[in-house]
Scaffold this active site. Structure first.
Site, mmCIF file in Angstrom:
data_model
loop_
_atom_site.group_PDB
_atom_site.id
_atom_site.type_symbol
_atom_site.label_atom_id
_atom_site.label_comp_id
_atom_site.label_asym_id
_atom_site.label_seq_id
_atom_site.Cartn_x
_atom_site.Cartn_y
_atom_site.Cartn_z
ATOM 1 N N ILE A 30 -10.137 5.897 -0.929
ATOM 2 C CA ILE A 30 -9.568 5.794 0.389
ATOM 3 C C ILE A 30 -8.707 6.930 0.864
ATOM 4 O O ILE A 30 -8.857 7.384 1.981
ATOM 5 C CB ILE A 30 -8.551 4.622 0.429
ATOM 6 C CG1 ILE A 30 -9.270 3.440 -0.214
ATOM 7 C CG2 ILE A 30 -7.958 4.166 1.864
ATOM 8 C CD1 ILE A 30 -10.435 2.743 0.687
ATOM 9 N N GLY A 52 -6.058 -6.695 -8.180
ATOM 10 C CA GLY A 52 -6.166 -5.672 -7.218
ATOM 11 C C GLY A 52 -7.785 -6.219 -6.763
ATOM 12 O O GLY A 52 -8.156 -7.002 -5.887
ATOM 13 N N THR A 53 -8.824 -5.619 -7.399
ATOM 14 C CA THR A 53 -10.228 -5.617 -6.945
ATOM 15 C C THR A 53 -10.606 -7.029 -6.712
ATOM 16 O O THR A 53 -11.187 -7.345 -5.851
ATOM 17 C CB THR A 53 -11.061 -5.013 -7.848
ATOM 18 O OG1 THR A 53 -10.594 -3.598 -8.040
ATOM 19 C CG2 THR A 53 -12.684 -4.987 -7.274
ATOM 20 N N CYS A 111 -2.895 8.615 -8.210
ATOM 21 C CA CYS A 111 -3.817 8.572 -7.357
ATOM 22 C C CYS A 111 -4.718 9.654 -7.690
ATOM 23 O O CYS A 111 -4.670 10.662 -7.478
ATOM 24 C CB CYS A 111 -3.371 8.436 -5.942
ATOM 25 S SG CYS A 111 -4.833 8.285 -4.700
ATOM 26 N N LYS A 156 0.950 -1.154 -0.034
ATOM 27 C CA LYS A 156 -0.094 -0.014 0.202
ATOM 28 C C LYS A 156 0.799 1.243 0.051
ATOM 29 O O LYS A 156 1.921 1.247 0.524
ATOM 30 C CB LYS A 156 -0.954 -0.031 1.236
ATOM 31 C CG LYS A 156 -1.830 1.189 1.204
ATOM 32 C CD LYS A 156 -2.956 0.754 2.156
ATOM 33 C CE LYS A 156 -4.010 2.209 2.165
ATOM 34 N NZ LYS A 156 -4.368 2.723 0.880
ATOM 35 N N ASN A 159 5.316 0.997 -3.042
ATOM 36 C CA ASN A 159 4.462 1.901 -3.760
ATOM 37 C C ASN A 159 4.587 3.372 -3.063
ATOM 38 O O ASN A 159 4.408 3.457 -1.848
ATOM 39 C CB ASN A 159 3.184 1.714 -3.858
ATOM 40 C CG ASN A 159 2.205 2.860 -4.472
ATOM 41 O OD1 ASN A 159 2.052 4.009 -4.147
ATOM 42 N ND2 ASN A 159 1.640 2.387 -5.727
#
Lengths: 248, 303
Positions: free
Chosen positions: B71, B265-266, B130, B45, B99
């Site tokens: 987020i 990811g998801t 982002c 993250k 990251n």
């Protein structure tokens, strides 16, 4: 927490837009504690739906879930039939701490009633003296009154007064005798009012929030804490928190 | 025997599958489900200079074939990540990609430099895309000149190979990619989420507290494939592909478009075992479509 397959035993509408689903699973029935939730996969949807546990029958390995249809995902879940299999992550989160209680006040609002029911049954088994206040929008939304009456003195409140007393759960708090702890689950405005009015009591609040992973990895469901240490995760650190710990 | 290994700058991957940044935390939660050593790598993250609390809730919403998230880069700050999170992942036999994000160029440089001390980190992923923070983030990712300047600055201070994560929220993804390659990036990762919005009918207001969120999941896969396909033709640095991957067939599609490895990811949210499942079924899928290795399939979808 594990990923488990569960067979649906029954699905039934028990109040307006409110469904009771009974599922069978050994692991979950053996391990789930009041306040924990199941993260349920609904076919055709990207995100699982967190649903709280309303009851457990360990003998029959049966878990009772109660949920309200809010959107397309819960609508689909409500359409599931007996004998279908659902994919579930659980039991997730931490339950209500329940040791060394004598006199307890339970407060449930709407879809927040189910975890309070499971909790009440457990506390009653421990001979805890219980009083319960259940709040609903209207007469058609009321459920589990008879179930609560089996183990607790129960006051029903509806917002429009169409059943029981009129108003909010906090309107009847003055009628309640002394108690040492309280537990509440329901919509945020209700929890805020309860937290404020019972600030001199030790209490526990169970929260709900839109979730993604449901296991603590994605940081979607968070709640700020009073000690300014940042957010806590509802799915992993909660969904139950000490009332004085969080900022609603 | 199908060879799943891939060699990328700083990353000798045993297989090309890694969880995507932001969808896997720092690995702890998913380590309850399986041995993280099965993964080719882990993209941690995002790290910022200081602790960030992120946006208000709601932070996520379901969409057709996907989800929106906002987020807001919640993380404990780079020092905490190096002290507490990196050592946890380092117990496993997998590569670690850090990251990094920021609101200013100086913040990116600070975070990149901090990771020089983390000997277990194998590469940086520069998060210039982002969509969910007020300052920085996406601005650096939509202007090729700014993106190039940031890449150059981070390259200068970091000992690690730098993969720059591209924003799909641009008119010309190739201009962005070539500018970043020219600035010295070691690789690209693409795509980040696509900005979107959902409005709550009853409340008559955007559902997400941040109003705008990033769309991810299978809904964005064709966009990711198209962008990787275009970029692959114009750059010579490797691409880590991502965007709606759900199974090994999707992985092969990304490889054919030009990705050398992929991030999932998801799909982790729907199935916590998705990464090992994909790793296990990838050899069969490669074989079915006539490949003996991952390496062999890269870019083979181009005509």
């Amino acid at each position: 927490m594990r990923q488990e397959l569960c067979v649906i035993k029954s699905v039934q509408e028990i109040a307006l837009d409110t469904y009771e689903m009974k599922i069978v699973n050994k692991h979950i029935s053996e391990h789930a504690k009041p306040g924990q939730f199941l993260h349920i996969s609904v076919d055709g949807f990207t995100l699982r739906r967190p649903i709280s546990i309303a009851n457990i029958d360990q003998v029959h390995e049966e878990i009772t879930l109660v949920f309200k249809v809010f959107g397309q995902g819960t609508k689909r879940l409500a359409s599931y039939q007996q004998e279908m299999t659902i994919n579930v992550l659980g039991p997730n989160g931490n339950g209500f701490p329940i040791n060394d209680r004598k006199k307890v006040l339970l407060i449930g609002g709407g879809v927040g009633v189910p975890p309070i029911h499971f909790l009440g049954k457990k506390l009653a088994e421990q001979q805890v003296e219980l009083t319960t206040i259940l709040g609903f929008q209207q007469k058609e939304s009321v459920f589990y009154e008879a179930e609560f009456n089996q183990f607790s003195e129960t006051i029903i409140v509806t917002n429009d007064g169409s059943y029981g007393e009129k108003g909010f759960v906090t309107d009847v708090l003055t009628q309640i005798d002394e108690f040492d702890h309280y537990y509440a689950c329901g919509p945020v405005p209700m929890l805020m009012a309860v937290q404020k009015q019972l600030s001199d009591k030790q209490g526990f609040l169970s929260l709900e929030e839109r979730m993604a992973c449901g296991v603590g990895a994605c940081f979607a469901c968070v709640i700020p804490t009073k000690d300014r240490s940042g957010y806590r995760k509802i799915c992993q650190d909660g969904p139950v928190f000490q009332a004085e710990e969080i900022i609603l | 025997m199908i060879d799943l290994s891939v060699k990328l700058p700083g990353l000798n991957l045993k297989n090309p599958i890694m969880p995507a940044s932001g969808c896997f935390g720092f690995g702890r939660e998913y380590s309850q489900f399986y041995d993280l050593s099965e993964l080719g790598a882990i993209m941690m993250k995002a790290a910022t200079a200081e602790e960030r609390f992120g946006n208000q809730t709601p932070r996520v919403a379901e969409t057709a074939s996907g989800m929106l998230n906002a987020i807001g880069l919640q993380n404990p700050g780079v020092k905490q990540i190096i002290a507490n999170e990196v050592p946890f992942i380092a117990q496993y036999d997998t590569k670690i990609i850090a990251n990094i994000a920021g609101s200013t160029m100086e913040e990116y440089e600070y975070v990149a430099e901090a990771f020089n001390e983390a000997t277990d980190v194998d590469a940086l992923e520069l998060n210039i895309s982002c969509p969910n923070v007020k300052e920085g983030g996406i601005q650096f990712g939509t202007d090729p000149a700014m993106a190039a300047m940031l890449t150059e600055k981070v390259k200068k201070v970091s000992r690690l190979p730098v993969y720059v994560k591209l924003s799909p929220n641009v008119t010309n993804i190739v201009d962005l990619a070539t500018a970043i390659e020219a600035a010295g990036a070691d690789g690209l990762s693409m795509i980040n989420t696509i900005t979107g919005m959902q409005i709550d009918l009853a409340k008559r207001q955007p559902l997400l507290a941040n109003q705008v969120g990033g769309l991810s999941g299978p809904a964005i896969k064709p966009i990711a494939i198209r962008m990787i396909y275009e970029v692959y033709r114009h750059v010579s640095i490797p691409i880590i592909g991502m965007g709606g991957i759900q199974n090994a067939e999707d992985v092969l599609e990304f490889l054919l478009a030009g990705a050398s490895a992929v991030a999932v990811g998801t799909a982790n949210f729907q199935d916590p075992y998705i990464c090992p499942k994909i790793i296990n079924s990838l050899p069969e899928v490669l074989e079915k479509y006539g490949f003996h290795s991952v390496q062999e399939a890269i870019g083979k979808g181009h005509v």
